[in-house]
Design a protein around this motif. Structure first.
Motif, PDB file in Angstrom:
ATOM      1  N   THR A 289       0.861  -1.181   0.000  1.00 49.69           N
ATOM      2  CA  THR A 289       0.000   0.000   0.000  1.00 49.69           C
ATOM      3  C   THR A 289       0.901   1.237   0.000  1.00 49.69           C
ATOM      4  OG1 THR A 289      -0.064   0.291   2.400  1.00 49.69           O
ATOM      5  CG2 THR A 289      -1.664  -1.268   1.434  1.00 49.69           C
ATOM      6  N   PRO A 290       0.332   2.425  -0.162  1.00 44.17           N
ATOM      7  CA  PRO A 290       1.167   3.631  -0.095  1.00 44.17           C
ATOM      8  C   PRO A 290       1.934   3.750   1.231  1.00 44.17           C
ATOM      9  CG  PRO A 290      -0.961   4.181  -1.022  1.00 44.17           C
ATOM     10  CD  PRO A 290      -1.056   2.752  -0.536  1.00 44.17           C
TER      11      PRO A 290
ATOM     12  N   LEU B 293       8.485   2.706   2.668  1.00 46.69           N
ATOM     13  CA  LEU B 293       9.770   2.384   3.287  1.00 46.69           C
ATOM     14  C   LEU B 293      10.173   0.954   2.957  1.00 46.69           C
ATOM     15  CD1 LEU B 293      12.194   2.803   5.176  1.00 46.69           C
ATOM     16  CD2 LEU B 293      10.684   2.160   7.076  1.00 46.69           C
ATOM     17  N   GLN B 294       9.243   0.011   3.065  1.00 43.27           N
ATOM     18  CA  GLN B 294       9.546  -1.388   2.783  1.00 43.27           C
ATOM     19  C   GLN B 294       9.931  -1.575   1.316  1.00 43.27           C
ATOM     20  OE1 GLN B 294       9.703  -3.089   5.538  1.00 43.27           O
ATOM     21  NE2 GLN B 294       8.730  -1.457   6.678  1.00 43.27           N
TER      22      GLN B 294
ATOM     23  N   VAL C 171      10.461   7.599  -4.810  1.00 45.79           N
ATOM     24  CA  VAL C 171      10.213   6.768  -5.989  1.00 45.79           C
ATOM     25  C   VAL C 171       9.124   5.738  -5.690  1.00 45.79           C
ATOM     26  CG1 VAL C 171      11.257   5.025  -7.503  1.00 45.79           C
ATOM     27  CG2 VAL C 171      12.525   7.114  -6.942  1.00 45.79           C
ATOM     28  N   ALA C 172       9.195   5.094  -4.538  1.00 49.31           N
ATOM     29  CA  ALA C 172       8.226   4.068  -4.161  1.00 49.31           C
ATOM     30  C   ALA C 172       6.833   4.645  -3.936  1.00 49.31           C
ATOM     31  CB  ALA C 172       8.695   3.339  -2.907  1.00 49.31           C
TER      32      ALA C 172
ATOM     33  N   THR D  94       7.242   1.555  -7.917  1.00 43.40           N
ATOM     34  CA  THR D  94       6.074   2.020  -7.186  1.00 43.40           C
ATOM     35  C   THR D  94       5.563   0.937  -6.234  1.00 43.40           C
ATOM     36  OG1 THR D  94       3.758   2.719  -7.402  1.00 43.40           O
ATOM     37  CG2 THR D  94       4.601   1.326  -9.144  1.00 43.40           C
ATOM     38  N   TRP D  95       4.936   1.376  -5.162  1.00 41.88           N
ATOM     39  CA  TRP D  95       4.313   0.438  -4.227  1.00 41.88           C
ATOM     40  C   TRP D  95       3.295  -0.449  -4.943  1.00 41.88           C
ATOM     41  CZ3 TRP D  95      -0.944   0.897  -3.828  1.00 41.88           C
ATOM     42  CH2 TRP D  95      -1.491   2.112  -4.266  1.00 41.88           C
TER      43      TRP D  95
END
Length: 191
Positions: free
Chosen positions: A7-8, A12-13, A51-52, A60-61
């Protein structure tokens, strides 16, 4: 262990997965410091999290599946995606991460074609390594590609014989050379 779409809130992950795939030891320092970002890593992680967090990048997530341990901890993850808009996303992604890259993006081969599904980045958190989680994530990615009717592809470093054996055991076959990130890789695919 369960798998779920990121998810958004998982930026971090996702950023940790990308850092690990790039060979950056950020994840190890993150874990060793009690799951806090080491001061030397703050700028890189902020950039990778940006970026994620976006929807228009490769990392992207939206392209990430996370493995969640029974205690709720993230144990690993896979970033994988269809190749339909790869070149546009690649340009956006690498424009954002220019401070982190030391290779000529223009000379890179396309890692994935529009009719394929690409397993881009995989990481398993240190305390969960050696339990077969990488294989579980890879099988999930292969199934995602199959469910879309696409050939699943990945890049393998020629000197990573352990990964090459794993990929072959999952049905991947060598499909020629691939020049990415300033180095030669082996393109592998499975149907």
């Amino acid at each position: 262990m369960t798998l779920r779409k990121a998810t958004p809130n998982d930026a971090l992950q996702v950023a940790l997965i990308v850092a690990e795939a790039l060979g950056d030891p950020i994840m190890e320092r993150y874990v060793q410091s009690g799951c806090t970002i080491h001061p030397d890593d703050v700028k890189r992680m902020e950039l990778l999290m940006q970026v994620a967090s976006r929807k228009d990048t490769l990392y992207t997530w939206q392209h990430c599946t996370l493995a969640i341990a029974d205690n709720g901890e993230v144990a690993g993850g896979l970033i994988a995606y269809p190749g339909d808009d790869y070149l546009v996303r690649r340009d956006t992604t690498f424009d954002l991460v220019k401070p982190l890259i030391h290779f000529d993006v223009e000379r890179m081969d396309a890692e994935v074609q529009s009719n394929e599904y690409y397993l881009d980045s995989l990481a398993v958190w240190p305390s969960f390594r050696g339990l077969g989680l990488g294989r579980v994530l890879m099988l999930h990615g292969i199934e995602q590609g199959r469910s879309m009717g696409r050939t699943t592809v990945l890049a393998c470093a020629p000197d990573n014989t352990g990964a090459h054996r794993l990929y072959e055991s999952l049905g991947f076959k060598d499909a020629g050379p691939l020049y990415i990130f300033g180095e030669d890789y082996i393109r592998m695919e499975t149907r």
